[in-house]
Write a protein that holds these residues in place. Structure first.
Motif, PDB file in Angstrom:
ATOM      1  N   PRO A  14       0.839  -1.199   0.000  1.00  0.00           N
ATOM      2  CA  PRO A  14       0.000   0.000   0.000  1.00  0.00           C
ATOM      3  C   PRO A  14       0.874   1.249   0.000  1.00  0.00           C
ATOM      4  O   PRO A  14       1.901   1.280   0.667  1.00  0.00           O
ATOM      5  CB  PRO A  14      -0.776  -0.100   1.313  1.00  0.00           C
ATOM      6  CG  PRO A  14       0.122  -0.861   2.219  1.00  0.00           C
ATOM      7  CD  PRO A  14       0.889  -1.815   1.334  1.00  0.00           C
ATOM      8  N   VAL A  15       0.453   2.245  -0.742  1.00  0.00           N
ATOM      9  CA  VAL A  15       1.289   3.434  -0.887  1.00  0.00           C
ATOM     10  C   VAL A  15       0.462   4.700  -0.675  1.00  0.00           C
ATOM     11  O   VAL A  15      -0.542   4.915  -1.339  1.00  0.00           O
ATOM     12  CB  VAL A  15       1.896   3.481  -2.307  1.00  0.00           C
ATOM     13  CG1 VAL A  15       2.620   4.797  -2.531  1.00  0.00           C
ATOM     14  CG2 VAL A  15       2.831   2.309  -2.520  1.00  0.00           C
ATOM     15  N   ASN A  75      -8.195   8.417  -0.913  1.00  0.00           N
ATOM     16  CA  ASN A  75      -7.582   7.699   0.201  1.00  0.00           C
ATOM     17  C   ASN A  75      -8.630   6.833   0.903  1.00  0.00           C
ATOM     18  O   ASN A  75      -9.598   7.341   1.465  1.00  0.00           O
ATOM     19  CB  ASN A  75      -6.968   8.708   1.183  1.00  0.00           C
ATOM     20  CG  ASN A  75      -6.312   8.017   2.362  1.00  0.00           C
ATOM     21  OD1 ASN A  75      -6.963   7.743   3.357  1.00  0.00           O
ATOM     22  ND2 ASN A  75      -5.044   7.711   2.242  1.00  0.00           N
ATOM     23  N   GLN A  78      -5.030   2.460   4.720  1.00  0.00           N
ATOM     24  CA  GLN A  78      -4.072   1.383   4.455  1.00  0.00           C
ATOM     25  C   GLN A  78      -4.742   0.016   4.404  1.00  0.00           C
ATOM     26  O   GLN A  78      -4.458  -0.794   3.523  1.00  0.00           O
ATOM     27  CB  GLN A  78      -3.006   1.401   5.557  1.00  0.00           C
ATOM     28  CG  GLN A  78      -1.939   0.358   5.377  1.00  0.00           C
ATOM     29  CD  GLN A  78      -1.344  -0.054   6.716  1.00  0.00           C
ATOM     30  OE1 GLN A  78      -1.850   0.282   7.780  1.00  0.00           O
ATOM     31  NE2 GLN A  78      -0.246  -0.772   6.659  1.00  0.00           N
ATOM     32  N   ASP A  98       4.933  -2.714   3.925  1.00  0.00           N
ATOM     33  CA  ASP A  98       4.832  -1.261   3.825  1.00  0.00           C
ATOM     34  C   ASP A  98       5.841  -0.755   2.799  1.00  0.00           C
ATOM     35  O   ASP A  98       6.854  -1.399   2.561  1.00  0.00           O
ATOM     36  CB  ASP A  98       5.143  -0.596   5.173  1.00  0.00           C
ATOM     37  CG  ASP A  98       4.041  -0.846   6.184  1.00  0.00           C
ATOM     38  OD1 ASP A  98       3.008  -1.409   5.789  1.00  0.00           O
ATOM     39  OD2 ASP A  98       4.235  -0.472   7.348  1.00  0.00           O
ATOM     40  N   ASP A 100       7.531   1.993   3.183  1.00  0.00           N
ATOM     41  CA  ASP A 100       8.524   2.884   3.795  1.00  0.00           C
ATOM     42  C   ASP A 100       9.757   2.154   4.298  1.00  0.00           C
ATOM     43  O   ASP A 100      10.587   2.723   5.004  1.00  0.00           O
ATOM     44  CB  ASP A 100       7.878   3.698   4.921  1.00  0.00           C
ATOM     45  CG  ASP A 100       7.276   2.803   5.991  1.00  0.00           C
ATOM     46  OD1 ASP A 100       7.417   1.570   5.896  1.00  0.00           O
ATOM     47  OD2 ASP A 100       6.657   3.349   6.917  1.00  0.00           O
ATOM     48  N   GLN A 102      10.167   0.055   6.583  1.00  0.00           N
ATOM     49  CA  GLN A 102      10.305  -0.198   8.030  1.00  0.00           C
ATOM     50  C   GLN A 102      10.412  -1.687   8.294  1.00  0.00           C
ATOM     51  O   GLN A 102      10.989  -2.102   9.283  1.00  0.00           O
ATOM     52  CB  GLN A 102       9.096   0.367   8.776  1.00  0.00           C
ATOM     53  CG  GLN A 102       9.186   1.855   8.986  1.00  0.00           C
ATOM     54  CD  GLN A 102       8.139   2.336   9.974  1.00  0.00           C
ATOM     55  OE1 GLN A 102       6.977   2.471   9.632  1.00  0.00           O
ATOM     56  NE2 GLN A 102       8.543   2.580  11.195  1.00  0.00           N
ATOM     57  N   LYS A 136       3.753   6.528  20.728  1.00  0.00           N
ATOM     58  CA  LYS A 136       3.208   5.584  19.741  1.00  0.00           C
ATOM     59  C   LYS A 136       3.500   4.143  20.155  1.00  0.00           C
ATOM     60  O   LYS A 136       2.647   3.273  20.062  1.00  0.00           O
ATOM     61  CB  LYS A 136       3.799   5.870  18.356  1.00  0.00           C
ATOM     62  CG  LYS A 136       3.304   4.898  17.294  1.00  0.00           C
ATOM     63  CD  LYS A 136       3.360   5.461  15.894  1.00  0.00           C
ATOM     64  CE  LYS A 136       2.774   4.463  14.900  1.00  0.00           C
ATOM     65  NZ  LYS A 136       2.602   4.987  13.575  1.00  0.00           N
ATOM     66  N   ARG A 201      12.088  -3.800  13.838  1.00  0.00           N
ATOM     67  CA  ARG A 201      11.457  -2.851  12.941  1.00  0.00           C
ATOM     68  C   ARG A 201      12.305  -1.594  12.872  1.00  0.00           C
ATOM     69  O   ARG A 201      12.583  -0.962  13.877  1.00  0.00           O
ATOM     70  CB  ARG A 201      10.053  -2.518  13.438  1.00  0.00           C
ATOM     71  CG  ARG A 201       9.263  -1.752  12.405  1.00  0.00           C
ATOM     72  CD  ARG A 201       7.770  -1.875  12.660  1.00  0.00           C
ATOM     73  NE  ARG A 201       7.064  -1.742  11.390  1.00  0.00           N
ATOM     74  CZ  ARG A 201       6.183  -0.780  11.137  1.00  0.00           C
ATOM     75  NH1 ARG A 201       5.902   0.114  12.050  1.00  0.00           N
ATOM     76  NH2 ARG A 201       5.584  -0.715   9.972  1.00  0.00           N
ATOM     77  N   TYR A 211      -0.098   7.829   9.404  1.00  0.00           N
ATOM     78  CA  TYR A 211      -1.047   7.611  10.485  1.00  0.00           C
ATOM     79  C   TYR A 211      -1.025   8.749  11.489  1.00  0.00           C
ATOM     80  O   TYR A 211      -0.107   8.876  12.277  1.00  0.00           O
ATOM     81  CB  TYR A 211      -0.746   6.292  11.205  1.00  0.00           C
ATOM     82  CG  TYR A 211      -1.461   5.129  10.575  1.00  0.00           C
ATOM     83  CD1 TYR A 211      -2.739   4.800  10.968  1.00  0.00           C
ATOM     84  CD2 TYR A 211      -0.873   4.402   9.561  1.00  0.00           C
ATOM     85  CE1 TYR A 211      -3.416   3.750  10.381  1.00  0.00           C
ATOM     86  CE2 TYR A 211      -1.542   3.349   8.959  1.00  0.00           C
ATOM     87  CZ  TYR A 211      -2.814   3.027   9.370  1.00  0.00           C
ATOM     88  OH  TYR A 211      -3.480   1.996   8.782  1.00  0.00           O
ATOM     89  N   LYS A 215      -6.328   8.768  12.884  1.00  0.00           N
ATOM     90  CA  LYS A 215      -6.411   7.539  12.100  1.00  0.00           C
ATOM     91  C   LYS A 215      -6.101   6.322  12.958  1.00  0.00           C
ATOM     92  O   LYS A 215      -6.685   5.255  12.783  1.00  0.00           O
ATOM     93  CB  LYS A 215      -5.413   7.601  10.944  1.00  0.00           C
ATOM     94  CG  LYS A 215      -6.004   8.065   9.631  1.00  0.00           C
ATOM     95  CD  LYS A 215      -4.996   7.828   8.523  1.00  0.00           C
ATOM     96  CE  LYS A 215      -5.556   8.200   7.173  1.00  0.00           C
ATOM     97  NZ  LYS A 215      -4.516   8.152   6.124  1.00  0.00           N
TER      98      LYS A 215
END
Ligand code: UDP
Ligand code: MG
Length: 325
Positions: A14-15, A75, A78, A98, A100, A102, A136, A201, A211, A215
Motif C-alpha cells: 500500500p502506498v 484515500n 491502508q 509497507d 517505507d 520499516q 506511539k 522494525r 497515520y 487515524k
C-alpha cells in the motif's frame, strides 16, 4: 494476459505519499525477490497520494513488467488498500509490506522458507521499533494487549500486517465482506497453521507516517469492534452495577426522609452522582454508537473501494487454487 499459475509470489504494497521511498523500495524488493528466485509480481496500491507516488509507480511498471499498480480514486486507508491488493494478487503466496522500508525486505526470504515447512501464515513480530515516538510505542503496546484480552480470536501481539500467506488463506480473506478491515485480526480468525518471525522494525526510511492519531484511534476501534463484544458487555455490566447502587441509595434516601426524618444537605453527593452517572451514560451510548455506525456502513453495502486506474486485472476465481504441497 498472465497465465494463472505462473506467479509464485505476490507482494502487496500500500502506498500513500511515499514518493521518496518508492525507488529504493522497488530496488530492495527486486533484489530480495530475485534472491528467492521465483516468479513474482509487486502490486503497488496508490491510496490517494497527493505527491508524485503514482507517477513513480507507473514509471517503475514501464521499466519492470513485474510491477503492477492499482490507483484508488481517493484515500481509502491502508487496510482497504491492502484488501484491494489481496483481491488482485494472483500469486501462490502473497506477502504484505509497507512501502517505507520499516519492515526489512530480507525477512521475506525467511518467511518464504518458513511457508515451505508447511505453515500457511508467517507474520512478522516486532522485537523493537526504532524511530517511533515513545507515545506511539506505548499506546500500540497497550492496545495489542488490551485487544488480546478482549477477544476470543488469537490475534498475536506486536505484529503489523507484514506477513506472507498461502493462496488458501488469501482466498478466505477475499471472501470477507466487512467494510471495517482489520487485516491482522482477520488473518488470525481464518486459522490454519500460523507462526511468527521475530524481526527488528527499523525507522521510516524517508517521509512521514501516514497515520495521524485520529487515524490510529479509528484503526484501534475497528480492531476492537470487529473482534470483540466486550465493550458492549462492559456497558451492560456498568449499567447493572450502578442500578444496584442506585437502588440501595433510593432505599437509604427513603429511610432518611420517612423514618429517620433527618434531611441531609447533600448537594455535593447529589451533584457528584448526577455528573458521574451522566458521564457513564454518555460513554456507554458512545460504545453502542461505535458498533451501530459500523453496522450501518456494512448494511449500506457500498463497494469497499473504487479503482480509478490499473494495469492488472482481477484474477478469475477458478484460477486461484492452492499450490500442491
Ligand atoms: N498507507 C496507506 N494509506 C494510508 C496510510 C498509510 O496506504 O492512509 C501506507 C503507507 O504508504 C505505508 C503503509 O501504509 O506503506 C504504512 O503506513 P505508515 O508507515 O504511515 O504507518 P506506520 O508505519 O507509521 O504505522
Ligand atoms: Mg511506517
Amino acid at each position: 494476459m498472465q497465465k494463472p499459475r505462473e506467479i509464485n509470489i505476490s507482494l502487496v504494497v500500500p502506498v500513500c505519499n511515499e514518493a521518496t521511498n518508492l525507488p529504493e523500495c522497488h530496488y530492495q524488493l527486486e533484489k530480495v525477490l530475485k534472491e528467492i528466485g521465483k516468479n513474482y509480481e509487486i502490486i503497488f496500491i496508490n491510496d490517494g497520494s497527493t505527491d508524485k507516488s503514482l507517477e513513480i509507480i507507473k514509471t517503475l511498471s514501464e521499466k519492470d513488467s513485474a510491477v503492477k499498480y492499482i490507483d484508488l480514486s481517493r484515500n481509502f486507508g491502508q487496510q482497504m488498500a491492502i484488501s484491494a491488493g489481496l483481491e488482485y494478487a494472483r500469486g501462490q503466496r502473497v506477502a504484505i509490506m509497507d512501502a517505507d522500508l520499516q519492515d526489512p525486505p530480507e525477512v521475506l526470504i525467511e518467511m518464504y522458507n518458513k511457508l515451505d515447512t508447511g505453515y500457511d501464515v508467517v507474520y512478522g513480530k516486532r522485537k523493537r521499533r526504532k524511530g517511533e515516538s515513545i507515545l506511539k510505542r506505548l499506546t500500540a503496546k497497550m492496545f495489542y494487549r488490551l485487544l488480546a484480552r478482549m477477544t476470543n480470536v488469537k490475534i498475536p501481539v506486536d505484529t503489523g500486517d507484514f506477513r506472507m500467506m498461502t493462496r488458501q488463506v488469501v482466498n478466505e480473506l477475499n471472501k470477507m465482506p466487512e467494510r471495517d478491515r482489520f487485516i491482522r485480526g482477520q488473518v488470525a480468525w481464518v486459522g490454519f497453521r500460523q507462526t511468527e518471525i521475530i524481526y527488528e522494525r527499523a525507522g521510516r526510511q524517508k517521509g512521514h507516517s501516514g497515520y495521524s492519531y485520529k487515524k490510529m484511534i479509528r484503526f484501534a476501534l475497528d480492531g476492537l469492534t470487529s473482534f470483540s463484544d466486550f465493550p458492549l458487555r462492559f456497558a451492560t455490566w456498568l449499567g447493572f452495577f450502578f442500578s444496584i447502587i442506585s437502588f440501595a441509595m433510593i432505599i437509604w434516601a427513603l429511610y432518611q426522609r420517612l423514618i429517620a426524618d433527618s434531611y441531609v444537605q447533600g448537594w455535593t453527593s447529589l451533584i457528584i452522582s448526577v455528573l458521574f452517572l451522566g458521564g457513564i451514560q454518555l460513554i456507554t451510548i458512545g460504545i453502542i454508537g461505535e458498533y451501530i455506525s459500523r453496522i450501518g456502513s456494512n448494511v449500506r453495502r457500498r463497494p469497499k473501494y473504487v479503482v480509478k486506474d490499473k494495469n492488472v486485472d482481477k484474477p478469475q476465481k477458478d484460477e486461484l487454487t492452492n499450490e500442491k504441497k
